[in-house]
Design an enzyme around this catalytic site. Sequence first.
Site, mmCIF file in Angstrom:
data_model
loop_
_atom_site.group_PDB
_atom_site.id
_atom_site.type_symbol
_atom_site.label_atom_id
_atom_site.label_comp_id
_atom_site.label_asym_id
_atom_site.label_seq_id
_atom_site.Cartn_x
_atom_site.Cartn_y
_atom_site.Cartn_z
ATOM 1 N N ARG A 83 30.757 44.310 84.967
ATOM 2 C CA ARG A 83 29.674 43.612 83.838
ATOM 3 C C ARG A 83 29.812 42.145 83.946
ATOM 4 O O ARG A 83 29.125 41.475 83.975
ATOM 5 C CB ARG A 83 30.186 44.165 82.562
ATOM 6 C CG ARG A 83 29.301 43.923 81.532
ATOM 7 C CD ARG A 83 29.908 43.924 80.241
ATOM 8 N NE ARG A 83 31.340 43.036 80.130
ATOM 9 C CZ ARG A 83 32.081 43.488 79.324
ATOM 10 N NH1 ARG A 83 32.139 44.514 78.372
ATOM 11 N NH2 ARG A 83 33.281 42.710 79.255
ATOM 12 N N ARG A 108 37.428 33.166 89.734
ATOM 13 C CA ARG A 108 38.508 34.174 90.360
ATOM 14 C C ARG A 108 37.821 35.425 90.414
ATOM 15 O O ARG A 108 37.361 35.999 88.965
ATOM 16 C CB ARG A 108 39.798 34.312 89.419
ATOM 17 C CG ARG A 108 40.532 32.793 89.573
ATOM 18 C CD ARG A 108 41.950 33.218 89.135
ATOM 19 N NE ARG A 108 42.597 34.247 90.070
ATOM 20 C CZ ARG A 108 43.369 35.194 89.483
ATOM 21 N NH1 ARG A 108 43.701 35.133 88.248
ATOM 22 N NH2 ARG A 108 44.021 36.006 90.493
ATOM 23 N N PHE A 143 40.819 55.912 68.471
ATOM 24 C CA PHE A 143 41.176 54.874 68.947
ATOM 25 C C PHE A 143 40.823 54.836 70.547
ATOM 26 O O PHE A 143 40.755 53.624 71.115
ATOM 27 C CB PHE A 143 42.582 54.496 68.791
ATOM 28 C CG PHE A 143 43.154 53.354 69.414
ATOM 29 C CD1 PHE A 143 42.960 51.959 69.040
ATOM 30 C CD2 PHE A 143 44.197 53.592 70.226
ATOM 31 C CE1 PHE A 143 43.483 50.937 69.581
ATOM 32 C CE2 PHE A 143 44.661 52.529 71.212
ATOM 33 C CZ PHE A 143 44.198 51.238 70.464
#
Length: 416
Positions: free
Chosen positions: A212, A225, A285
Amino acid sequence: MGSLGAVMKHPDDLFPLVKLKMAMRHAEKQIPPQPHWCFCYTMLQKVSRSFALVIQQLDTDLRNAVCIFYLVLRALDTVEDDTSVATDVKVPILIAFHRHVYDRDWHFSCGTKEYKILMDQFHHVSTAFLELGRNYQEAIEDITKRMGAGMAKFICKEVETIDDYDEYCHYVAGLVGLGLSKLFHASGSEDLAPDHLSNSMGLFLQKTNIIRDYLEDINEIPKSRMFWPRQIWSKYVDKLEDLKYEENSVKAVQCLNDMVTNALLHAEDCLKYMSALRDLSIFRFCAIPQVMAIGTLALCYNNIEVFRGVVKMRRGLTAKVIDRTKTMADVYGSFFDFSCMIKSKVDQNDPNAAKTLSRLEAIQKTCRESGLLSKRKLYVLPNKASYSSTIILILLIFLPIIFAYLSANRRNNELS
């Protein structure tokens, strides 16, 4: 909240968006009063609002440990990412970082904006770290040591092969998966997951982010980088930056699809990891970011916009994922639906079409064999609530206007 235009186009996003806004306000009210913990949770919201929200699923002790684990690794990542720091300065810091967390006086100025604040006031993180249980401290120290060493290795090494790519992603994200599994186990809530499954949980997220963020990373100043492996991109262009040029659009999309296909390798391991979780708060989570990842891959696949700007899930869909990801049936459903979305975009002329379809079929087979697809909530496909949601949205917009108009008329009648 999402823009009005986006909500009008996707009216069933409205209530999840409202609930997300309320949850974010609740999270802000949950910030502890102690200065060091207040700094940590406030900083967590600044460096990752989405993570700050999903972490609220966890019980207090585990939430504190995961919060500090995240901030320590975010600080480590800030040192690695700052291309203005000389290599001979950066490498020793990365290697010794696991010791710095025990030093309340240590800090190192680097990064920008909120990341600079985190680094300049790192003593707050160290103070909070020293209040954690010893089992949590040992897990965080171990992962930080291994990650710092791995980052130092890749400061001086390019990502050439797919094996290099997997190794780099292991150091910066797979180890996060291993560390979280250790923290879950230390809390007494879960069995210790196999390392290869924990690793895949991290790699799936990291590879999604690397895909992305192509344009942001390639344009980074003072020096880019990049972690797209040469073994993949060299099949399409001579230089990695060539992918962003319009004349290479066809090759760029083919390379992108190759990268997405590589990331999909980890999806089945992720499903296996999540299916073994017992604690609902830990499950949510873990599951919410994974659903977001496959949703992001579905948007990126075959999408030239990855090389032109930012491609991400709309806020309403993000809110929907957070609201609806509550059971393993929801996870299987989301992986199935998003894999269908990718499948619908596969061009038979793409050089990796057969490989992509094979991986998507494997994901869908796992989802079907769970026997839970009939219980899934829809993320991608329109559901029957859309029409009623549209009516409700219209009422919510116009009722206050009508009420204000009637009130004004009543006052005018009373005055006359």
